[in-house]
Design a protein around this motif. Structure first.
Motif, mmCIF file in Angstrom:
data_model
loop_
_atom_site.group_PDB
_atom_site.id
_atom_site.type_symbol
_atom_site.label_atom_id
_atom_site.label_comp_id
_atom_site.label_asym_id
_atom_site.label_seq_id
_atom_site.Cartn_x
_atom_site.Cartn_y
_atom_site.Cartn_z
ATOM 1 N N ALA A 145 0.817 -1.218 0.000
ATOM 2 C CA ALA A 145 0.000 0.000 0.000
ATOM 3 C C ALA A 145 0.849 1.266 0.000
ATOM 4 O O ALA A 145 0.418 2.302 -0.482
ATOM 5 N N ASP A 146 2.069 1.193 0.532
ATOM 6 C CA ASP A 146 2.915 2.383 0.610
ATOM 7 C C ASP A 146 3.874 2.510 -0.571
ATOM 8 O O ASP A 146 4.723 3.392 -0.596
ATOM 9 N N ALA A 147 3.726 1.629 -1.584
ATOM 10 C CA ALA A 147 4.591 1.688 -2.768
ATOM 11 C C ALA A 147 3.781 2.185 -3.958
ATOM 12 O O ALA A 147 2.625 1.819 -4.120
ATOM 13 N N PRO A 148 4.371 3.011 -4.798
ATOM 14 C CA PRO A 148 3.642 3.474 -5.977
ATOM 15 C C PRO A 148 3.446 2.332 -6.972
ATOM 16 O O PRO A 148 4.317 1.474 -7.110
ATOM 17 N N PRO A 149 2.313 2.307 -7.649
ATOM 18 C CA PRO A 149 2.129 1.303 -8.697
ATOM 19 C C PRO A 149 3.244 1.424 -9.731
ATOM 20 O O PRO A 149 3.766 2.521 -9.971
ATOM 21 N N PRO A 150 3.633 0.310 -10.354
ATOM 22 C CA PRO A 150 4.774 0.342 -11.265
ATOM 23 C C PRO A 150 4.575 1.194 -12.501
ATOM 24 O O PRO A 150 5.541 1.560 -13.156
ATOM 25 N N PHE A 151 3.355 1.574 -12.836
ATOM 26 C CA PHE A 151 3.116 2.384 -14.027
ATOM 27 C C PHE A 151 3.284 3.876 -13.774
ATOM 28 O O PHE A 151 3.341 4.655 -14.715
ATOM 29 N N LEU A 152 3.382 4.290 -12.514
ATOM 30 C CA LEU A 152 3.592 5.715 -12.246
ATOM 31 C C LEU A 152 4.967 6.121 -12.761
ATOM 32 O O LEU A 152 5.953 5.420 -12.585
ATOM 33 N N GLY A 153 5.018 7.284 -13.394
ATOM 34 C CA GLY A 153 6.276 7.776 -13.955
ATOM 35 C C GLY A 153 6.657 7.120 -15.264
ATOM 36 O O GLY A 153 7.766 7.320 -15.753
ATOM 37 N N LYS A 154 5.737 6.352 -15.870
ATOM 38 C CA LYS A 154 6.065 5.634 -17.110
ATOM 39 C C LYS A 154 5.364 6.179 -18.344
ATOM 40 O O LYS A 154 5.556 5.669 -19.433
ATOM 41 N N CYS A 155 4.493 7.172 -18.177
ATOM 42 C CA CYS A 155 3.861 7.792 -19.342
ATOM 43 C C CYS A 155 3.333 9.171 -18.936
ATOM 44 O O CYS A 155 3.312 9.515 -17.748
ATOM 45 N N LYS A 156 2.932 9.946 -19.916
ATOM 46 C CA LYS A 156 2.472 11.314 -19.685
ATOM 47 C C LYS A 156 1.340 11.373 -18.662
ATOM 48 O O LYS A 156 1.357 12.203 -17.747
ATOM 49 N N THR A 157 0.356 10.501 -18.798
ATOM 50 C CA THR A 157 -0.795 10.514 -17.890
ATOM 51 C C THR A 157 -0.385 10.222 -16.452
ATOM 52 O O THR A 157 -0.924 10.819 -15.522
ATOM 53 N N TRP A 158 0.568 9.300 -16.269
ATOM 54 C CA TRP A 158 0.952 8.876 -14.924
ATOM 55 C C TRP A 158 2.216 9.567 -14.418
ATOM 56 O O TRP A 158 2.943 9.025 -13.600
ATOM 57 N N ASP A 159 2.480 10.796 -14.867
ATOM 58 C CA ASP A 159 3.592 11.611 -14.367
ATOM 59 C C ASP A 159 3.385 11.881 -12.880
ATOM 60 O O ASP A 159 2.299 12.272 -12.460
ATOM 61 N N PHE A 160 4.416 11.651 -12.074
ATOM 62 C CA PHE A 160 4.325 11.911 -10.628
ATOM 63 C C PHE A 160 3.885 13.348 -10.334
ATOM 64 O O PHE A 160 3.295 13.606 -9.299
ATOM 65 N N ASP A 161 4.192 14.261 -11.241
ATOM 66 C CA ASP A 161 3.823 15.664 -11.049
ATOM 67 C C ASP A 161 2.511 16.029 -11.750
ATOM 68 O O ASP A 161 2.120 17.196 -11.750
ATOM 69 N N GLY A 162 1.828 15.046 -12.315
ATOM 70 C CA GLY A 162 0.647 15.329 -13.115
ATOM 71 C C GLY A 162 -0.666 15.305 -12.346
ATOM 72 O O GLY A 162 -0.771 14.787 -11.231
ATOM 73 N N GLU A 163 -1.680 15.832 -13.018
ATOM 74 C CA GLU A 163 -3.020 15.962 -12.441
ATOM 75 C C GLU A 163 -3.641 14.602 -12.117
ATOM 76 O O GLU A 163 -4.316 14.443 -11.108
ATOM 77 N N THR A 164 -3.400 13.587 -12.971
ATOM 78 C CA THR A 164 -4.003 12.276 -12.738
ATOM 79 C C THR A 164 -3.450 11.643 -11.466
ATOM 80 O O THR A 164 -4.203 11.118 -10.640
ATOM 81 N N VAL A 165 -2.148 11.696 -11.277
ATOM 82 C CA VAL A 165 -1.550 11.151 -10.050
ATOM 83 C C VAL A 165 -2.023 11.953 -8.844
ATOM 84 O O VAL A 165 -2.358 11.382 -7.802
#
Length: 181
Positions: A145-165
């Motif tokens: 639960a305390d780890a980010p899903p592996p797809f975060l940071g791997k595409c535009k939508t899942w940018d750590f700094d993005g609105e979706t995240v």
């Protein structure tokens, strides 16, 4: 948004690839991949034979059995349709992938164990994306639960700094140091 209208053309080839993920009753996971190539008309491989339109030239499948740490515990390969008599010899080397991790260095492991003439280009193509299919299958069950899903940071939508995240995973928003490699 659909693709634009193409230039006039002739349909010659179809490749169908399917991935499926399963949770097993014994706590392991099966990830399966299938590849099927057909031509729309008759096709000849010199010094081999003629395939009729729609008849599979390649018909291959792989089943990976992995544990909750995404380590390959077993692999099974079927090569029901192949264009050359030598092709099935590429199946036994696939056993070298047992013990490999889908989480880290998966593509490197495929290249190391099955690269060049050690394997089959089509089976390697299927293996490459089996890691993604595995994570799509296993993500909710095995990810802490305390780890980010592996797809975060791997595409535009899942940018750590993005609105979706920020909206869906606010606990990981702007936490770049936790990116999964």
């Amino acid at each position: 948004m659909p693709l634009s209208t193409p230039a006039p053309r002739s349909h010659l080839h179809n490749r169908h690839v399917v991935y499926r993920g399963y949770r097993r009753e014994d706590g392991l996971w099966d990830i399966e991949a299938e590849l099927r190539d057909t031509k729309t008309g008759d096709f000849t491989v010199s010094s081999e034979r003629v395939w009729r339109g729609g008849e599979p030239i390649h018909g291959m499948a792989i089943r990976l059995t992995v544990d909750s740490q995404a380590v390959v515990r077993a692999i099974e390969v079927a090569m029901d349709d192949v264009p050359h008599g030598a092709c099935p010899a590429a199946a036994p080397p696939m056993q070298r992938m047992v013990g490999s991790s889908l989480a880290r260095g998966w593509r490197r492991s495929i290249d190391q164990h099955l690269g060049g003439i050690e394997g089959c280009a089509h089976l390697r193509e299927l293996l490459f994306n089996m890691a993604t299919a595995a994570f799509q299958t296993m993500v909710d069950a095995v990810l802490p639960a305390d780890a980010p899903p592996p797809f975060l940071g791997k595409c535009k939508t899942w940018d750590f700094d993005g609105e979706t995240v920020q909206r869906i995973y606010p606990m990981f928003y702007q936490r770049r140091h936790e990116r999964v490699a």
